[in-house]
Design an enzyme around this catalytic site. Structure first.
Site, PDB file in Angstrom:
ATOM      1  N   GLY A 147     -36.850 -11.514 101.358  1.00 51.63           N
ATOM      2  CA  GLY A 147     -35.511 -11.756 101.868  1.00 51.63           C
ATOM      3  C   GLY A 147     -34.697 -12.417 100.775  1.00 51.63           C
ATOM      4  O   GLY A 147     -35.220 -12.760  99.707  1.00 51.63           O
ATOM      5  N   GLN A 176     -28.546 -17.993  97.136  1.00 54.85           N
ATOM      6  CA  GLN A 176     -29.409 -17.606  96.014  1.00 54.85           C
ATOM      7  C   GLN A 176     -28.687 -16.712  94.997  1.00 54.85           C
ATOM      8  O   GLN A 176     -29.205 -16.490  93.903  1.00 54.85           O
ATOM      9  CB  GLN A 176     -30.661 -16.888  96.517  1.00 54.85           C
ATOM     10  N   HIS A 233     -32.569 -21.620 103.708  1.00 56.38           N
ATOM     11  CA  HIS A 233     -31.680 -21.542 102.540  1.00 56.38           C
ATOM     12  C   HIS A 233     -30.237 -21.830 102.916  1.00 56.38           C
ATOM     13  O   HIS A 233     -29.489 -22.415 102.128  1.00 56.38           O
ATOM     14  CB  HIS A 233     -31.750 -20.137 101.917  1.00 56.38           C
ATOM     15  N   HIS A 240     -37.694 -19.092 106.531  1.00 57.92           N
ATOM     16  CA  HIS A 240     -37.449 -19.381 105.111  1.00 57.92           C
ATOM     17  C   HIS A 240     -35.988 -19.069 104.749  1.00 57.92           C
ATOM     18  O   HIS A 240     -35.322 -19.872 104.088  1.00 57.92           O
ATOM     19  CB  HIS A 240     -38.429 -18.559 104.267  1.00 57.92           C
ATOM     20  N   GLU A 241     -35.503 -17.908 105.186  1.00 56.55           N
ATOM     21  CA  GLU A 241     -34.123 -17.523 104.838  1.00 56.55           C
ATOM     22  C   GLU A 241     -33.099 -18.416 105.546  1.00 56.55           C
ATOM     23  O   GLU A 241     -32.090 -18.801 104.951  1.00 56.55           O
ATOM     24  CB  GLU A 241     -33.871 -16.053 105.172  1.00 56.55           C
ATOM     25  N   CYS A 275     -40.699 -18.285  96.460  1.00 58.15           N
ATOM     26  CA  CYS A 275     -39.248 -18.115  96.594  1.00 58.15           C
ATOM     27  C   CYS A 275     -38.708 -17.605  95.265  1.00 58.15           C
ATOM     28  O   CYS A 275     -39.079 -18.116  94.204  1.00 58.15           O
ATOM     29  CB  CYS A 275     -38.604 -19.462  96.948  1.00 58.15           C
ATOM     30  N   LEU A 276     -37.831 -16.619  95.332  1.00 57.71           N
ATOM     31  CA  LEU A 276     -37.245 -16.077  94.102  1.00 57.71           C
ATOM     32  C   LEU A 276     -36.455 -17.140  93.338  1.00 57.71           C
ATOM     33  O   LEU A 276     -36.282 -17.026  92.128  1.00 57.71           O
ATOM     34  CB  LEU A 276     -36.334 -14.889  94.436  1.00 57.71           C
TER      35      LEU A 276
HETATM   36 ZN    ZN Z   1     -36.355 -18.421  99.097  1.00 60.26          ZN
END
Ligand code: ZN
Length: 192
Positions: free
Chosen positions: A49, A54, A149, A145-146, A103-104
């Site tokens: 995601g 991000q 953010h 998780h998303e 996480c990216l």
């Molecule tokens: Zn993340």
């Protein structure tokens, strides 16, 4: 549509609560373009995601999508593309489990966090239509998780045992097999 640069740990945009998308704003070119960019950028980076902060945008927009055989998370069950605008994610039931996350925006690191097994997810889709659904298992963790953010929260904040933090290389070597076994059990039980 374009692949954007992914913001990494240390950029304050990842720590600021994002603002809601206004009703008159969603159909406009800026937000629709942002949604397209999130889709393209997630696909290029092979995340599960991606949330607007991000890519440096403080708006409550995120996408979740897991293609079969995702190279970054090969053990995750597939999830069809879901565009979340102003999502609310809340637990549905008491059960939690421990998930190894990455996480990216936190390159090269994995850690163990506790997530709800079932969540209720309410959001607008990209056309402004309200959606209300339950998400379970591994997929429920991705939605949590998303949503985090959008509140300026990273998985690192939810790692209760810092000893669980590992580089991706060490995680592959030491922990992947055990975690995949637990994922298989969860997918068998919840279907996702
Ligand atoms: Zn993340």
């Amino acid at each position: 549509m374009s692949v954007r640069e992914i913001v990494t740990l240390g950029d304050p945009v990842l720590r600021a609560p994002a603002r809601p998308v206004e009703a008159g704003e969603l159909a406009g070119a800026a937000v629709q373009g942002l949604i397209d960019d999130l889709i393209d950028t997630r696909r290029a980076a092979h995340g599960a995601g991606l949330a607007a902060p991000q890519v440096g945008e403080g708006l409550r927009v995120a996408v979740v999508e897991v293609e079969p055989g995702n190279p970054r998370y090969p053990y995750k069950p597939p999830v069809a593309l879901t565009v979340l605008v102003n999502p609310q994610v809340e637990p549905a039931g008491e059960e939690t489990w421990e998930v190894d996350e990455g996480c990216l925006s936190v390159p090269g690191l994995r850690g163990t966090v506790r997530r709800w097994v079932t969540v209720r997810v309410r959001y607008l889709d990209r056309h402004g239509i309200p959606q209300d659904e339950l998400r379970r298992g591994v997929t429920a963790g991705t939605f949590q998780h998303e949503a985090d953010h959008l509140d300026g929260v990273l998985f690192l904040d939810r790692v209760s045992d810092p000893g669980s933090l590992a580089t991706a290389e060490q995680w592959e070597r030491r922990r992947r097999a055990g975690f995949e076994e637990r994922v298989r059990e969860m997918v068998a039980r919840t279907g996702s």
